[in-house]
Design an enzyme around this catalytic site. Structure first.
Site, short mmCIF file in Angstrom:
data_model
loop_
_atom_site.label_atom_id
_atom_site.label_comp_id
_atom_site.label_asym_id
_atom_site.label_seq_id
_atom_site.Cartn_x
_atom_site.Cartn_y
_atom_site.Cartn_z
N GLY A 101 11.14 4.24 -0.74
CA GLY A 101 11.14 4.62 0.66
C GLY A 101 9.87 4.17 1.35
O GLY A 101 8.84 3.90 0.71
N CYS A 102 9.92 4.12 2.66
CA CYS A 102 8.79 3.59 3.43
C CYS A 102 7.56 4.50 3.30
O CYS A 102 6.46 4.03 3.01
CB CYS A 102 9.19 3.39 4.89
N TYR A 103 7.75 5.81 3.53
CA TYR A 103 6.61 6.73 3.39
C TYR A 103 6.07 6.72 1.97
O TYR A 103 4.87 6.81 1.74
CB TYR A 103 7.03 8.16 3.73
N ALA A 107 3.79 3.59 1.37
CA ALA A 107 2.45 3.69 1.97
C ALA A 107 1.61 4.72 1.24
O ALA A 107 0.41 4.52 1.00
CB ALA A 107 2.58 4.07 3.45
#
Lengths: 329, 329, 329, 329
Positions: free
Chosen positions: B133-135, B138
């Site tokens: 996932g994107c979160y 990061a």
């Protein structure tokens, strides 16, 4: 500018005299602040004798380093001042110099000022009111129920504060150029924001166990508004009900602070008003409380709180001049 | 859409076949995704037999709840899959059901997938790659040097993550209506974001001492980009030099992760690229490290990392199809 | 900056030497342009002899008033120049001085330049190419089918052009401060924009009946992109089919201009590309055609068209270095 | 919502009863409109008998197609209505059906309504007031001095109008999704906007020579505000002084319309107020006047003008409830 708008509608204010440091001869408001297109109100060159003689009180909206020099004269005259700058907020010369990188006012004057966090510290009977910073206001109002009631681990406070660009002043800089702000998030002054010491000073006046806070600021692509997201470890033995009751008890009778429960507030709820909305969620797994505290940085974080202090100082109704509505939508 | 753009420029991709679950008859790309105005590429109805027969690999960009049902067939056929959805990221059925509120794929399939955090876990030799996932991407890239090297108190991790609206999907909702997003900050899914368990799963694979993380998400008025601001207490005995060397050592040879030192990155540095930029500041007073980690959520946080995994899977150069430049300014 | 990004990916460019007027000693790109963080490419002080000796061609990206002084030397040396500034676009000294408020280059040099509207005027065989302005490009490409085919009343052209802030340069000014641009529309330089004379010069080269255009520019709160909305009265006897066929015939074989029919283009269709999208609607009641023409001001309106001219000049494929994809979403 | 805010502060309004068509049982404002968090004001199901019996006047803020059905009952009862919808603005059934694609109210009722362009047409003595559309208000106030004084070629009017997203309603649609609006300009309803016929109806009531207008609308990435940029050929013999005096004479005594001279207004000057600011520039070369007219679409373009009409209807001071200040900055 927002302060001038508020005072124009204040029932107790019959005459507003405007003064500007940069003027050498009288001018007009529309010349000095072009956004007041068409407003020919006179603006006078700054003159402290004239101010003291012709007014009942003065508001200072100056850059850092100005009121530290002029405050003593007003104090000596016992003339009511509401100072929106940061110069007279810290009781310690050393702290001022460390965080503002400028010479401080003499300590005897710093110690006479009143830190005007208006929902907690009444300005009644005071003379020189240091109006709190915008980040400090949002953060202190989010932390007050927890710190005053000793509900969190005192060394665990972390504040991730976000602000729109009006907090950064009107002077064009690279960091506030539209192409730099738009579609971007920029952390600035990491661990160095000058509102940190006034937050600490107030927190420690409430609870001397708090040793320090971790405080970071991020510039977001909006005009007005601050959100302080506050994290802290809840003390062993404190449950969610106790946290809830602390917020309710603290804010039930405070007109300008709304407790929103577990519905965390967003910025639009308060922009255009003198309100601070605070809510929290508690994470049982991490024993961490997350508080979201939102204000309009130009109102509750500056001019609105200044009028709130003015009302306390002169015994006006607390909502006088502050019966504002949110900007919808 | 961004994935399709990337694959069109990938030297190893000779033919892209497009399939859509919602179609019952062949259509054209410009009909299915109007933004591809004028692109008459055929889009076929979804058909797993045809996909397996006519392709060398498949990318899934489906909503939650879809690939949990169709994944077993591909796994049984040992057909290479890069799954951009969250369905197959968690090894635990119970965790999936808890966070996604949907039935999970059978455990034996969940346990066969590879969590494709491409800068740390090579997809070489894998068959079913669950693209992170994107979160999670990061956050994990910001935490890796600290957690892998055991430099922080494991129960002190707090993540304040901010995302633009493209992370929220294309379906119009009240929360993503322009008038609601613009000039606003909105915290959403507090303590409930479905990327929390995949972050925890990966962190614990690196360091089983980490019990949990405090993770909050705020929607900001930008289109593309995520900033994860990460706070943690540094362990006693760990100084700033050690922190710095951990970041340098971890990322020196990782092409897509740039360590920016104490200059914390902003989002514009990475939008348009597959890069993650990470920097940190250390606060000696609070013993707290603040890491800022920024990515383009549609590239490094989705399609870009998918291509990175694809390159590992099929032995392409790691930058193949990912030699991208930032959107200036 | 965008030009440098494009040239780095151009297959025919083996070495890019960077020069800066403001330098007195060699520096690094990341010093001169901070957004190129980490890029240590050498930047040299400007030196025309060295440029002519060590390069095959030069691109000028200077402010107004610079190339009018240095152009003659390059022209005398027959050295290929692509000049992105406005200094050498107008054949008339008087017009330059009137609109730019600066002294013009001598007329004999002004008359030797080539106005590089690349989709209509080939740069092949030219030496000094004056790359068109961003507004001029969007407007001329919207008007070309109408003016070249004499389909509109020549004195009826009205252009309402809107631009993002990157068109206004990087220097911080009050007009481009985030708080001034955000949530605002600002008309600027009414009837005074310096792109008006180059539009007129080109229109009259196509059709000497056009006496003047009404041209207004509005600054909108976006970063990249221009939309020229163009209004004109259609000549008696010209029907919608004739208008449609004129656009189709004009743009069928032009790779970088897409005719979108009656679906008027929006800015997102072209941002990130060298494309100009044009569409029109015809109002039978008012006999007025409305053309919308959109470009990315930094690409088609500047660096992209410069590369297009470079390709024509050196016989590269027209799409070399310009095979770009839109920024989605 | 904005109307409710205004009426709450109106000195002549003692009680506001809220009704909602969609309710079948009484509810609370915070349930019906979530942005009014905490406001427990009762909202009743719509009931025309109760409305007529229990109130002195009613404001309708309904979608198109609603008041055309319910208006006759109120008219028959001679009950004062201020209708913010478009249903009763056009005197012609055929025009309504053509532009709104819905059945019109019967002609005898349409002819009894008053088009409430409050700065020109007093609502005093009227019963059913059709409050003008937002675009119509901005455009008519920009054109009034020119059309009423016959200063422009009547067939030359071109309006390029720009609006923020609050004009498009609160229902989420693809066109108002943040990712579609942000960093974009979108022309919509070309030549088809339903405010065109009410503009024409009013213009022709001022000057029957005006045959038609060219009117285009562009959605811009802001929340509140409309700018109508208006172009027209000035009649032979009319010079700039005559144009200036027309604007001055028309607006000298109109409290809510400010003539800004050749300094064209921007949107921030009026957002938050009931003001319309208009300025113009005249181009001697093209004989074209460009007028910029800006309003807050939710105030002057809707609720503010509704209160202005209410004040005229009930003989309140024209500024009652409308003494508003701009949102600074």
């Amino acid at each position: 500018m927002v302060l001038y708008q508020l005072l124009q509608k204040h029932s107790g204010v019959t005459k507003i005299n405007l003064y500007d440091h940069k003027l050498t001869a009288p001018s007009e408001l529309n010349q000095v602040v072009p956004i007041f297109r068409g407003d020919q109100t006179e603006v006078l060159p700054y003159d402290d004798d004239a101010i003291i003689q012709n007014n009942d009180a003065v508001f200072f909206a100056t850059s850092a380093g100005v009121t530290s020099k002029i405050a003593p004269k007003y104090m000596a005259a016992h003339f009511p001042v509401i100072d929106l700058s940061g110069d007279m907020r810290l009781a310690s010369e050393a702290q001022y110099t460390k965080w503002y990188h400028k010479p401080a006012a003499p300590a005897k004057f710093l110690r006479q000022t009143h830190y005007g966090l208006a929902d907690f510290e009444s300005a009644k009977g005071q003379t020189y009111i240091a109006n709190p910073g915008c980040y400090a206001t949002a953060t202190l109002l989010g932390l007050a129920p927890l710190v005053q009631n000793d509900l969190i681990e005192p060394d665990s406070i972390i504040v991730d504060a976000k602000s729109g660009t009006t907090g950064a002043g009107k002077t064009p800089h690279a960091i506030t150029h539209f192409t730099q702000v738009d579609e971007n998030l920029q952390i600035y002054k990491p661990n160095q924001h000058q509102h940190i010491p006034e937050i600490m000073q107030e927190l420690q006046s409430w609870n001397d166990q708090v040793p320090a806070i971790q405080f970071m600021t991020t510039l977001v692509p909006i005009n007005r508004g601050i959100m302080s997201t506050i994290y802290a470890k809840v003390k062993a033995g404190v449950n969610e009900d106790r946290l809830t009751s602390a917020f309710k008890e603290t804010y039930t009778n405070k007109h300008f602070v709304q407790y929103t429960g577990t519905q965390l507030p967003d910025i639009k709820q308060v922009v255009g008003t003198n309100n601070c909305n605070v809510g929290f969620v508690y994470n049982l797994v991490t024993h961490t409380i997350t508080v979201a505290s939102v204000i309009d940085n130009l109102l509750k974080g500056a001019a609105g709180q200044a009028v709130q202090n003015f009302n306390q100082l002169f015994n006006y109704k607390e909502t006088e001049g502050l019966d504002l509505q949110t900007f919808l939508p």
